[in-house]
Design a protein around this motif. Structure first.
Motif, PDB file in Angstrom:
ATOM      1  N   VAL A 343       0.947  -1.038  -0.208  1.00  0.00           N
ATOM      2  CA  VAL A 343      -0.033  -0.117  -0.094  1.00  0.00           C
ATOM      3  C   VAL A 343       0.806   1.454   0.111  1.00  0.00           C
ATOM      4  O   VAL A 343       0.626   2.125  -0.794  1.00  0.00           O
ATOM      5  N   GLU A 344       1.938   1.249   0.833  1.00  0.00           N
ATOM      6  CA  GLU A 344       2.812   2.522   1.141  1.00  0.00           C
ATOM      7  C   GLU A 344       3.498   2.822  -0.271  1.00  0.00           C
ATOM      8  O   GLU A 344       3.671   3.863  -0.630  1.00  0.00           O
ATOM      9  N   LEU A 345       4.148   1.700  -1.162  1.00  0.00           N
ATOM     10  CA  LEU A 345       4.715   2.003  -1.901  1.00  0.00           C
ATOM     11  C   LEU A 345       3.905   2.386  -3.216  1.00  0.00           C
ATOM     12  O   LEU A 345       4.139   3.304  -3.918  1.00  0.00           O
ATOM     13  N   ALA A 346       2.536   1.725  -3.227  1.00  0.00           N
ATOM     14  CA  ALA A 346       1.480   2.389  -4.295  1.00  0.00           C
ATOM     15  C   ALA A 346       1.138   3.928  -3.969  1.00  0.00           C
ATOM     16  O   ALA A 346       1.284   4.957  -5.023  1.00  0.00           O
ATOM     17  N   GLN A 347       0.867   3.994  -2.936  1.00  0.00           N
ATOM     18  CA  GLN A 347       0.456   5.550  -2.537  1.00  0.00           C
ATOM     19  C   GLN A 347       1.516   6.502  -2.797  1.00  0.00           C
ATOM     20  O   GLN A 347       1.302   7.630  -3.342  1.00  0.00           O
ATOM     21  N   ARG A 348       2.786   6.434  -2.253  1.00  0.00           N
ATOM     22  CA  ARG A 348       3.762   7.002  -2.510  1.00  0.00           C
ATOM     23  C   ARG A 348       4.092   7.344  -4.183  1.00  0.00           C
ATOM     24  O   ARG A 348       4.653   8.400  -4.315  1.00  0.00           O
ATOM     25  N   ASN A 349       3.653   6.546  -4.872  1.00  0.00           N
ATOM     26  CA  ASN A 349       3.814   6.728  -6.437  1.00  0.00           C
ATOM     27  C   ASN A 349       2.626   7.115  -7.100  1.00  0.00           C
ATOM     28  O   ASN A 349       2.532   6.900  -8.277  1.00  0.00           O
ATOM     29  N   GLY A 350       1.453   7.525  -6.173  1.00  0.00           N
ATOM     30  CA  GLY A 350       0.513   7.959  -6.698  1.00  0.00           C
ATOM     31  C   GLY A 350      -0.578   7.041  -7.359  1.00  0.00           C
ATOM     32  O   GLY A 350      -1.475   7.424  -7.977  1.00  0.00           O
ATOM     33  N   LEU A 351      -0.628   5.860  -6.746  1.00  0.00           N
ATOM     34  CA  LEU A 351      -1.515   4.960  -7.214  1.00  0.00           C
ATOM     35  C   LEU A 351      -2.662   4.644  -5.966  1.00  0.00           C
ATOM     36  O   LEU A 351      -2.134   4.779  -4.959  1.00  0.00           O
ATOM     37  N   ASP A 352      -3.715   4.338  -6.433  1.00  0.00           N
ATOM     38  CA  ASP A 352      -4.753   3.930  -5.549  1.00  0.00           C
ATOM     39  C   ASP A 352      -4.663   2.661  -4.856  1.00  0.00           C
ATOM     40  O   ASP A 352      -4.330   1.773  -5.750  1.00  0.00           O
ATOM     41  N   LEU A 370      -8.187  -2.655   7.717  1.00  0.00           N
ATOM     42  CA  LEU A 370      -7.124  -2.340   6.921  1.00  0.00           C
ATOM     43  C   LEU A 370      -7.356  -1.327   5.875  1.00  0.00           C
ATOM     44  O   LEU A 370      -6.498  -0.358   5.723  1.00  0.00           O
ATOM     45  N   ALA A 371      -8.454  -1.401   5.446  1.00  0.00           N
ATOM     46  CA  ALA A 371      -8.781  -0.416   4.504  1.00  0.00           C
ATOM     47  C   ALA A 371      -8.728   1.123   5.161  1.00  0.00           C
ATOM     48  O   ALA A 371      -8.103   1.990   4.575  1.00  0.00           O
ATOM     49  N   VAL A 372      -9.367   1.267   6.188  1.00  0.00           N
ATOM     50  CA  VAL A 372      -9.498   2.596   6.872  1.00  0.00           C
ATOM     51  C   VAL A 372      -8.216   2.942   7.334  1.00  0.00           C
ATOM     52  O   VAL A 372      -7.552   3.903   7.150  1.00  0.00           O
ATOM     53  N   ALA A 373      -7.383   2.016   8.012  1.00  0.00           N
ATOM     54  CA  ALA A 373      -6.091   2.266   8.413  1.00  0.00           C
ATOM     55  C   ALA A 373      -5.116   2.814   7.533  1.00  0.00           C
ATOM     56  O   ALA A 373      -4.172   3.762   7.617  1.00  0.00           O
ATOM     57  N   THR A 374      -5.407   2.412   6.012  1.00  0.00           N
ATOM     58  CA  THR A 374      -4.196   2.689   5.191  1.00  0.00           C
ATOM     59  C   THR A 374      -4.929   3.936   4.312  1.00  0.00           C
ATOM     60  O   THR A 374      -4.074   4.256   3.352  1.00  0.00           O
ATOM     61  N   GLY A 375      -6.185   4.438   4.418  1.00  0.00           N
ATOM     62  CA  GLY A 375      -6.617   5.394   3.658  1.00  0.00           C
ATOM     63  C   GLY A 375      -6.884   4.840   2.297  1.00  0.00           C
ATOM     64  O   GLY A 375      -6.736   5.697   1.271  1.00  0.00           O
ATOM     65  N   ALA A 376      -7.193   3.661   2.123  1.00  0.00           N
ATOM     66  CA  ALA A 376      -7.561   3.075   0.675  1.00  0.00           C
ATOM     67  C   ALA A 376      -8.558   3.712  -0.064  1.00  0.00           C
ATOM     68  O   ALA A 376      -9.600   4.204   0.734  1.00  0.00           O
ATOM     69  N   SER A 377      -8.642   3.880  -1.300  1.00  0.00           N
ATOM     70  CA  SER A 377      -9.684   4.568  -1.876  1.00  0.00           C
ATOM     71  C   SER A 377     -10.935   3.673  -1.738  1.00  0.00           C
ATOM     72  O   SER A 377     -12.182   4.200  -1.938  1.00  0.00           O
ATOM     73  N   PHE A 378     -10.936   2.532  -2.073  1.00  0.00           N
ATOM     74  CA  PHE A 378     -12.007   1.727  -2.394  1.00  0.00           C
ATOM     75  C   PHE A 378     -11.708   0.219  -1.263  1.00  0.00           C
ATOM     76  O   PHE A 378     -10.500  -0.237  -1.245  1.00  0.00           O
ATOM     77  N   ILE A 379     -12.722  -0.226  -1.023  1.00  0.00           N
ATOM     78  CA  ILE A 379     -12.616  -1.640  -0.452  1.00  0.00           C
ATOM     79  C   ILE A 379     -13.640  -2.675  -1.385  1.00  0.00           C
ATOM     80  O   ILE A 379     -14.943  -2.019  -1.427  1.00  0.00           O
ATOM     81  N   LYS A 380     -13.321  -3.642  -1.819  1.00  0.00           N
ATOM     82  CA  LYS A 380     -14.195  -4.614  -2.387  1.00  0.00           C
ATOM     83  C   LYS A 380     -14.547  -5.782  -1.539  1.00  0.00           C
ATOM     84  O   LYS A 380     -13.340  -6.513  -1.151  1.00  0.00           O
ATOM     85  N   THR A 381     -15.506  -5.837  -0.912  1.00  0.00           N
ATOM     86  CA  THR A 381     -15.786  -6.964  -0.213  1.00  0.00           C
ATOM     87  C   THR A 381     -17.507  -7.392  -0.474  1.00  0.00           C
ATOM     88  O   THR A 381     -18.101  -7.514   0.514  1.00  0.00           O
ATOM     89  N   GLY A 382     -17.947  -7.287  -1.532  1.00  0.00           N
ATOM     90  CA  GLY A 382     -19.032  -7.914  -1.716  1.00  0.00           C
ATOM     91  C   GLY A 382     -20.394  -6.934  -1.479  1.00  0.00           C
ATOM     92  O   GLY A 382     -20.179  -5.977  -0.957  1.00  0.00           O
ATOM     93  N   THR A 383     -21.616  -7.521  -1.362  1.00  0.00           N
ATOM     94  CA  THR A 383     -22.705  -6.859  -1.238  1.00  0.00           C
ATOM     95  C   THR A 383     -23.456  -7.302  -0.102  1.00  0.00           C
ATOM     96  O   THR A 383     -24.166  -6.331   0.523  1.00  0.00           O
ATOM     97  N   VAL A 384     -23.924  -8.549  -0.233  1.00  0.00           N
ATOM     98  CA  VAL A 384     -24.927  -9.214   0.573  1.00  0.00           C
ATOM     99  C   VAL A 384     -24.172 -10.485   0.984  1.00  0.00           C
ATOM    100  O   VAL A 384     -23.370 -11.125   0.223  1.00  0.00           O
ATOM    101  N   GLY A 385     -24.822 -11.286   2.022  1.00  0.00           N
ATOM    102  CA  GLY A 385     -24.359 -12.463   2.319  1.00  0.00           C
ATOM    103  C   GLY A 385     -23.534 -12.299   3.877  1.00  0.00           C
ATOM    104  O   GLY A 385     -22.626 -11.366   3.859  1.00  0.00           O
TER     105      GLY A 385
END
Ligand SMILES: O=C(O)[C@@H](CO)OP(=O)(O)O
Ligand SMILES: [Mg+2]
Length: 403
Positions: A343-352, A370-385
């Motif tokens: 995550v850090e390498l990606a964000q340092r280089n302007g990747l989401d 993890l998504a909140v801790a890293t300031g991730a732009s998106f989290i992909k974790t389904g919709t229902v179930g």
């Protein structure tokens, strides 16, 4: 204070009914953490290795547990994960299994947070975590096929992306509304549909019809809720690629690499896609770079099987301009420290960064933190179930706590 007293491992069920590894970590001061490894179906060739759970558990008990108990502090994630690497001694966790490694790594993080009395996102993100950073937008799988459902679409995932949602809770409910709208549209068209591994509808329709349906469903819900809802894809193109023939196979339709780039670029423009994951084969850095060059200013081109949460593969991708975002799956690389490094390498280089579940999941909620801790732009974790809503509902709770 957080010195690890004991690590216990067991086999539990995942959402597909397969066994997976669960770890409990107890510290000497009574801190406790429990976590379970998820499991992929469309796994990337370069992922860390998952072993059959009983083998992974036996190997971890023999090699990893003795290095942790009485020696390592659960509050020091780097030490925990270094001990796991040292116990394993391979590049891909083939000795103790990435499933044992990730379960222990995540369980230790929770035990560390428990001792500190801090929520996990706070422990992982640190005291200087930018609380003003916006929350990750949940990408919700509403229609899918590929390796996740038989006789459905060739493209693995059609993902609702409520990019304009004013809060994470409204985004989560919007995705559920899109999932329901898809069901209504399918019923209107007289199309029966079961659900795939991640809870998305898996109708026997062409990819073209799926685009129509998801486009209509997102527009309907967008009108109802009054904020912007776009959609995206996980093409999981490595699963469509026939390396011997050098073509992507969509049933009877074949596309060369150049045609695949062209097709993806057309889809981005026709449907104003917000997100395209794995549009090309996991070895095709050039094709990724070509597509990113063409449409990367208006959509996220995300590497999942391409990068496998691995900093070496990501570094090459950065050098070659192969994508503008990376999917982060802790079990692809085996530890939280490795996932953070990516995550850090990606964000340092302007990747989401986009934090993700696997198709085989448990009630574990670590990725929401993890998504909140890293300031991730998106989290992909389904919709229902249940195994999906476990993470989504945790995000809603975190949002309350993190204000
Ligand atoms: O390809 C993916 O991104 C994932 C999750 O949606 O699927 P799997 O866990 O089967 O690899
Ligand atoms: Mg994927």
């Amino acid at each position: 204070m957080t010195l690890i007293e004991s690590v216990s491992l067991r086999r539990v069920l995942d959402s597909r009914g397969n066994p997976t590894v669960e770890a409990d970590v107890l510290t000497q001061s009574g801190g406790f953490g429990r976590a379970a490894a998820p499991s992929g179906a469309s796994t990337g060739e370069y992922e860390a290795l998952e072993l059959p759970p009983m083998e992974a558990i036996a190997a971890a008990r023999e090699h990893a547990v003795p290095r942790l108990e009485g020696s390592v502090h659960a509050g020091n994630q780097r030490d925990v994960d270094a001990a796991l690497h040292a116990a394993d001694g391979t590049e891909d966790f083939s000795e103790i299994g990435a499933n044992s490694a990730v379960a222990i790594s995540m369980a230790a993080s929770k035990a560390g947070a428990d001792v500190l009395g801090a929520p996990l996102f706070q422990h992982l993100g640190g005291t200087f975590r930018d609380a003003d950073r916006s929350f990750p937008v949940p990408l919700g799988n509403v229609v899918g096929g590929g390796e996740h459902a038989a006789d459905a679409t060739h493209i693995q995932e059609f993902l609702s992306a409520p990019v304009g949602a004013p809060s994470v809770a409204e985004a989560v409910f919007a995705n559920a509304d899109v999932h329901a709208a898809v069901a209504e549209i399918l019923a209107d068209r007289g199309i029966a549909a079961a659900k795939g591994d991640e809870g998305a509808w898996a109708p026997a329709v062409s990819d073209a019809e799926a685009f129509e349906i998801v486009d209509e469903a997102t527009s309907r819900v967008e009108d109802a809720v009054g904020f912007e809802i776009r959609f995206g894809l996980d093409v999981a193109a490595s699963e469509l690629y026939d390396a011997d023939a050098g073509v992507y196979r969509y049933g009877d339709v074949e596309r060369t690499s150049t045609e695949q780039v062209e097709y993806m670029a057309e889809l981005v423009d026709e449907y104003d896609l917000a997100y395209v994951e794995d549009p090309l084969d996991e070895d095709d850095y050039d094709g990724f770079a070509d597509l990113t060059d063409r449409v990367g200013d208006r959509t996220l081109i995300c590497g999942d099987d391409l990068f496998v949460t691995n900093v070496e593969r990501l570094s090459r991708g950065i050098d070659e301009g192969a994508a503008n975002s990376i999917l982060i799956k802790p079990n692809q690389i085996g530890t939280l420290s490795d996932a953070f490094d990516a995550v850090e390498l990606a964000q340092r280089n302007g990747l989401d960064a986009v934090v993700s579940h696997r198709s085989g999941e448990t009630e574990d909620t670590t990725i929401a933190h993890l998504a909140v801790a890293t300031g991730a732009s998106f989290i992909k974790t389904g919709t229902v179930g249940g195994e999906r809503t476990a993470k989504l509902n945790e995000l809603i709770r975190i949002a309350e706590e993190a204000v």
